[in-house]
Design a protein around this motif. Structure first.
Motif, mmCIF file in Angstrom:
data_model
loop_
_atom_site.group_PDB
_atom_site.id
_atom_site.type_symbol
_atom_site.label_atom_id
_atom_site.label_comp_id
_atom_site.label_asym_id
_atom_site.label_seq_id
_atom_site.Cartn_x
_atom_site.Cartn_y
_atom_site.Cartn_z
ATOM 1 N N SER A 235 45.973 45.305 41.609
ATOM 2 C CA SER A 235 45.271 44.641 42.716
ATOM 3 C C SER A 235 43.982 45.387 43.066
ATOM 4 O O SER A 235 43.996 46.593 43.326
ATOM 5 C CB SER A 235 46.188 44.594 43.939
ATOM 6 O OG SER A 235 45.430 44.670 45.129
ATOM 7 N N GLN A 236 42.882 44.662 43.075
ATOM 8 C CA GLN A 236 41.572 45.277 43.338
ATOM 9 C C GLN A 236 41.545 45.941 44.715
ATOM 10 O O GLN A 236 41.042 47.050 44.874
ATOM 11 C CB GLN A 236 40.487 44.199 43.221
ATOM 12 C CG GLN A 236 39.072 44.729 43.356
ATOM 13 C CD GLN A 236 38.042 43.710 42.876
ATOM 14 O OE1 GLN A 236 37.792 43.576 41.705
ATOM 15 N NE2 GLN A 236 37.439 42.999 43.817
ATOM 16 N N ALA A 237 42.108 45.259 45.710
ATOM 17 C CA ALA A 237 42.057 45.795 47.080
ATOM 18 C C ALA A 237 42.856 47.089 47.191
ATOM 19 O O ALA A 237 42.387 48.078 47.771
ATOM 20 C CB ALA A 237 42.578 44.756 48.069
ATOM 21 N N SER A 238 44.058 47.113 46.591
ATOM 22 C CA SER A 238 44.845 48.342 46.760
ATOM 23 C C SER A 238 44.296 49.464 45.889
ATOM 24 O O SER A 238 44.302 50.626 46.282
ATOM 25 C CB SER A 238 46.332 48.109 46.532
ATOM 26 O OG SER A 238 46.519 47.540 45.284
ATOM 27 N N LEU A 239 43.767 49.124 44.693
ATOM 28 C CA LEU A 239 43.155 50.177 43.873
ATOM 29 C C LEU A 239 41.929 50.758 44.567
ATOM 30 O O LEU A 239 41.681 51.960 44.499
ATOM 31 C CB LEU A 239 42.763 49.625 42.496
ATOM 32 C CG LEU A 239 43.922 49.410 41.514
ATOM 33 C CD1 LEU A 239 43.423 48.780 40.221
ATOM 34 C CD2 LEU A 239 44.636 50.714 41.207
ATOM 35 N N GLY A 297 35.653 30.375 39.852
ATOM 36 C CA GLY A 297 34.839 31.578 40.058
ATOM 37 C C GLY A 297 34.438 32.284 38.775
ATOM 38 O O GLY A 297 33.920 33.413 38.830
ATOM 39 N N LEU A 298 34.626 31.647 37.626
ATOM 40 C CA LEU A 298 34.231 32.300 36.367
ATOM 41 C C LEU A 298 32.737 32.607 36.367
ATOM 42 O O LEU A 298 31.926 31.766 36.773
ATOM 43 C CB LEU A 298 34.566 31.390 35.181
ATOM 44 C CG LEU A 298 36.048 31.249 34.837
ATOM 45 C CD1 LEU A 298 36.244 30.186 33.760
ATOM 46 C CD2 LEU A 298 36.627 32.581 34.392
ATOM 47 N N ALA A 359 43.027 35.652 33.284
ATOM 48 C CA ALA A 359 44.366 36.244 33.409
ATOM 49 C C ALA A 359 44.533 36.890 34.783
ATOM 50 O O ALA A 359 43.601 37.496 35.314
ATOM 51 C CB ALA A 359 44.565 37.299 32.310
ATOM 52 N N GLY A 360 45.699 36.750 35.332
ATOM 53 C CA GLY A 360 46.025 37.429 36.600
ATOM 54 C C GLY A 360 45.070 37.046 37.713
ATOM 55 O O GLY A 360 44.867 35.869 38.022
ATOM 56 N N GLY A 367 34.048 41.663 39.326
ATOM 57 C CA GLY A 367 35.420 42.065 39.574
ATOM 58 C C GLY A 367 36.379 40.899 39.567
ATOM 59 O O GLY A 367 36.130 39.866 38.922
ATOM 60 N N ALA A 368 37.497 41.043 40.302
ATOM 61 C CA ALA A 368 38.503 39.987 40.356
ATOM 62 C C ALA A 368 37.876 38.734 40.965
ATOM 63 O O ALA A 368 37.006 38.819 41.836
ATOM 64 C CB ALA A 368 39.693 40.447 41.194
ATOM 65 N N THR A 369 38.330 37.556 40.492
ATOM 66 C CA THR A 369 37.698 36.323 40.969
ATOM 67 C C THR A 369 38.578 35.547 41.949
ATOM 68 O O THR A 369 38.189 34.489 42.423
ATOM 69 C CB THR A 369 37.349 35.400 39.770
ATOM 70 O OG1 THR A 369 38.521 35.220 38.968
ATOM 71 C CG2 THR A 369 36.257 36.004 38.925
ATOM 72 N N THR A 370 39.774 36.057 42.220
ATOM 73 C CA THR A 370 40.604 35.371 43.235
ATOM 74 C C THR A 370 41.017 36.356 44.315
ATOM 75 O O THR A 370 40.936 37.558 44.123
ATOM 76 C CB THR A 370 41.900 34.802 42.614
ATOM 77 O OG1 THR A 370 42.627 35.863 41.984
ATOM 78 C CG2 THR A 370 41.584 33.727 41.608
#
Ligand code: SF4
Ligand code: SF4
Length: 370
Positions: A235-239, A297-298, A359-360, A367-370
């Protein structure tokens, strides 16, 4: 077209050359996967239930992948780099001297930028700071009122020619987006070469001293991490929370935000997967974790990616696979011919590597898109 980078490498580059032991670019090794066609063939040949990317898109309501309004004008100024990281999707390295954007192409990019509504210029490489026209491109983009991002590998900032860059970029309010695989030495050095972590921390200290990474919106310091193996990022937020406290506690350095990126199954990471017999397993994992919520969000939907020679691509990954944008009849997929109307009407080219973006939690240059 001239190669402005030829002959531009100075002796200080060799002194900073790093890479995990034995790692050289696929090109320098003459490796079979130096061929982008071979990479695409290898992925296509896998027996992969559910592994048709267009089918996966169609099943969640995207009959075709089309662009949203263009926001980010990404310019890959070349493949020259002072490092040779194991996972590099660019196959960059100190040997990629001739693939460096020349001044004429940079001016074509700026003229094309003026024909779009993009608000951000994202400068990447290789190590973009090694392009002799890097500062010109930054100044011209800033003068146009664009938000500028420099994708920096950190260690390049220790080169004598780049010593003033933290202050210089700060004075122009450039966001610095720095790759650092992990906040622990072991993981970073395994991917980027012995000593990389310590040099990266020194570069972060210099950036902090120049006012970066202190919460100032005009001196934003973003770190980018990618997994050290054949798995997806957490998880981007927790990392981000973990990284902020780890780097502050252990090294006294700060940054503003963290992007997590999945490793794309192309180029040197694909070669690494092949070497370890992990291609099938990794691709199955990407397909199994396809997340329809990532599609809108790609990054290929709001970005155009220009290669060092001016060729246009839907994203940096398609660029590295030699998949240029689909241009209308009579137009070339080249920045000289870029036209906002056909750009926004095009169909985005996809293939199996695209599962790396969906993925995921999703993965993009932001960064993460969701
Ligand atoms: S991952 Fe970045 S720093 Fe490493 S070789 Fe590639 S371009 Fe250079
Ligand atoms: S690799 Fe990712 S960003 Fe590029 S076209 Fe495929 S889905 Fe879009």
């Amino acid at each position: 077209m001239t190669h402005a980078g030829a002959g531009a490498v100075e002796p200080d580059l060799a002194s900073l050359e790093a890479g995990p032991k034995g790692t050289r670019s696929l090109r320098a090794r003459g490796a079979p996967l130096a061929s982008t066609a071979a990479q695409l063939r290898l992925l296509d040949a896998l027996r992969l239930p559910g592994g048709d990317f267009e089918g996966a898109l169609g099943a969640c309501g995207w009959a075709e992948l089309r662009p949203a309004p263009l926001e980010i004008f990404q310019i890959n100024v070349g493949r020259l780099c002072n490092m040779t990281c194991r996972h590099c999707h660019v196959d960059a390295g100190p040997d990629r001297v001739s693939e460096n954007m020349d001044r004429e192409t940079i001016d074509l990019c700026l003229a094309a930028l003026d024909r779009t509504g993009a608000h951000t210029v994202d400068i990447t490489g290789g190590a973009p700071e090694l392009n002799p026209h890097f500062r010109y491109l930054v100044e011209q983009s800033v003068a146009r009122g664009k938000h500028v991002m420099d994708r920096c590998n950190l260690t390049v900032l220790l080169l004598p020619r780049c010593a003033d860059l933290p202050e210089w970029l700060g004075a122009r309010e450039v966001e610095i987006v720095c790759s650092l695989p992990h906040y622990r030495r072991l993981n970073t050095d395994a991917q980027r070469g012995d000593g990389t972590f310590d040099r990266s921390i020194e570069a972060l200290r210099r950036l902090n001293a120049a006012g970066y990474g202190q919460g100032h919106p005009r001196r934003r310091l973003t770190l980018v991490s990618n997994p050290a193996g054949a798995f997806l990022p957490g998880s981007q937020a927790s990392l981000e929370r973990e990284w902020k406290s780890g780097l502050a506690r252990q090294h006294g350095v700060t940054f503003d935000r963290l992007f997590t990126l999945a490793n794309m199954p192309i180029s040197r990471f694909l070669d690494w997967l092949v070497e370890r017999g992990l291609v099938q397993e990794y691709m199955e994992r990407l397909v199994a974790t396809f997340n329809p919520a990532t599609v809108s969000g790609l990054m290929c939907r709001n970005t155009i990616s220009v290669a060092w020679d001016g060729t246009l691509h839907d994203c940096d990954f398609n660029q590295m696979l030699d998949l240029p944008v689909e241009a209308p009849p009579g137009r070339r997929a080249h920045v000289r011919d870029l036209d906002r109307a056909w750009l926004e009407a095009r169909r985005i080219r996809t293939a199996r590597h695209c599962f790396g973006c969906t993925a995921g939690a999703g993965s993009s240059c932001g960064g993460a898109t969701t």
